[in-house]
Enzyme design. Structure first.
Site, short mmCIF file in Angstrom:
data_model
loop_
_atom_site.label_atom_id
_atom_site.label_comp_id
_atom_site.label_asym_id
_atom_site.label_seq_id
_atom_site.Cartn_x
_atom_site.Cartn_y
_atom_site.Cartn_z
N SER A 143 0.83 -1.19 0.00
CA SER A 143 0.00 0.00 0.00
C SER A 143 0.88 1.26 0.00
O SER A 143 1.71 1.43 -0.90
CB SER A 143 -0.95 -0.06 1.20
OG SER A 143 -2.00 0.84 1.07
N ASP A 297 -10.07 -3.28 -5.38
CA ASP A 297 -9.18 -2.35 -4.69
C ASP A 297 -9.07 -1.07 -5.50
O ASP A 297 -8.80 -1.13 -6.71
CB ASP A 297 -7.79 -3.02 -4.56
CG ASP A 297 -6.74 -2.16 -3.88
OD1 ASP A 297 -7.05 -1.03 -3.46
OD2 ASP A 297 -5.58 -2.62 -3.78
N HIS A 327 -8.13 -4.82 -1.11
CA HIS A 327 -6.98 -4.14 -0.51
C HIS A 327 -6.73 -4.66 0.91
O HIS A 327 -7.65 -4.75 1.71
CB HIS A 327 -7.21 -2.63 -0.49
CG HIS A 327 -5.97 -1.87 -0.17
ND1 HIS A 327 -5.02 -1.59 -1.13
CD2 HIS A 327 -5.49 -1.36 0.98
CE1 HIS A 327 -4.02 -0.93 -0.57
NE2 HIS A 327 -4.28 -0.79 0.72
#
Length: 357
Positions: A143, A297, A327
């Site tokens: 991320s 995501d 995600h």
């Protein structure tokens, strides 16, 4: 309403940070791995050293945790578990970095902390101190940490002081650009679990400033000034997204906004914040790459476009797309959220490392 929203965010971030603290585990050495909290170049890191006698020089990973540049810690249960497993299963030294966080420390501080740790570790005297093979070092992150890993890898190829070349970069559902926040993946996953669009916009805007003007401009995708229009070629999804990701979506370029925001917050247009803005010449010098993207995501298309651009620049790139994941799925491999899909993605990632690092 701005005050209430600010309070709402502060409560949200404090709530999230509270969860982070609850998830922290003190470092414990186990039968396989010695774990210590230390500092590299004045930046706190958690260091994982395999305990088995080395057969030769070891591999190494410098890892950057996720959390939208605002949250997270190397000591969170999942990150500690993942670092421990990689250290043990790959007989690797893992340096997990606790870079300073926004909003207290905005761009470029998280990047600079990440870069200074990596540069420190890549010195030949430090590598030899830990028994690391200089030809087998990678950077990795998930991320916002994937964003930092990508930015660090780009900066290293430009830095004449760094003699050790990275073997690989591993980007796990990374955030790679803040220019166009209306990609098909942002549209398709506006309200999906873990990372709705509104929260990603919030993270991006907080990385640069608490000025609500930037957040509002980002929310309506009008934050890029007209003179920066040429940069949009690097994130033009009508060109860089394969058809399976474009689906039925019709491309429209972001509405161009005033100069003011980009002038005030130049990080908006900085490749150290948005690695997708790097030129092809710069990308062509990057190491072997592994990118994980998840179908559900908002950041899916950032990773897909980076994989396409790296391949176009001649970089050997493995793009693993998980159609059944969202995600943060990798974090869900510990009780009470112990998902088969998380174990599968983690296994694939570790398998790739084992073969390629």
């Amino acid at each position: 309403s701005v005050a209430a929203d600010r309070l709402g965010l502060m409560h949200y971030m404090e709530g999230m940070r509270f969860v982070t603290v609850l998830e922290l585990v003190t470092f414990t050495t186990d039968e396989n791995v010695t774990v210590t909290d230390t500092e590299f170049n004045s930046v706190p890191v958690r260091l994982y050293l395999p305990r088995r006698a080395p057969a030769g020089l070891r591999r190494a990973m410098v890892y950057f945790h996720g959390g939208g540049w605002c949250l997270g810690d190397a000591g969170m249960k999942f990150y500690d578990h993942m670092s421990r497993r990689i250290s043990n299963e790959l007989n690797a030294v893992v340096v997990s970095v606790n870079y300073r966080l926004a909003p207290e420390h905005r761009f470029p501080v998280p990047f600079e902390d990440s870069y200074s740790v990596t540069k420190f570790f890549l010195q030949s005297k430090v590598l030899s101190q830990y028994g690391v093979d200089p030809a087998r070092v990678c950077v990795a992150g998930d991320s916002a940490g994937g964003n930092l890993a990508a930015a660090v890898a780009q900066q290293l190829v430009e830095d004449p002081e760094v003699k050790t070349k990275l073997k690989a970069q591993i980007l796990l559902y990374p955030a790679l650009q803040a220019l166009d926040l209306d990609l098909p993946s942002y549209r398709d996953n506006d309200n999906k679990p873990m990372l709705p669009r509104s929260l990603m916009v919030r993270f991006w805007s907080e990385y640069f400033t608490s000025d609500p003007a930037l957040r509002e401009a980002m929310a309506s995708n009008r934050h890029i000034p007209a003179e920066s229009g040429p940069l949009l070629q690097f994130v033009n999804w009508s060109r860089w997204l394969p058809a399976q990701f474009r689906k039925e979506h019709v491309y429209s370029a972001p509405a161009l906004g005033s100069k003011g925001l980009a002038h005030k917050y130049p990080g908006l247009l900085d490749p150290r914040a948005s690695p997708l803005l790097a030129s092809e010449a710069r990308l062509s010098r990057l190491p072997l790459t592994y990118i994980l993207t998840c179908e559900h995501d908002v950041l899916r298309d950032d990773g897909v476009m980076y994989a396409e651009r790296l391949r176009a620049a001649g970089v050997p790139t493995t793009h693993h797309h998980a159609k059944d994941a969202f995600h943060g799925t990798l974090m869900l491999i510990l009780w009470p959220l112990d998902l088969a899909v998380g174990h599968r993605l983690f296994g694939t990632y570790v398998g790739w490392l084992n073969e390629n690092l």
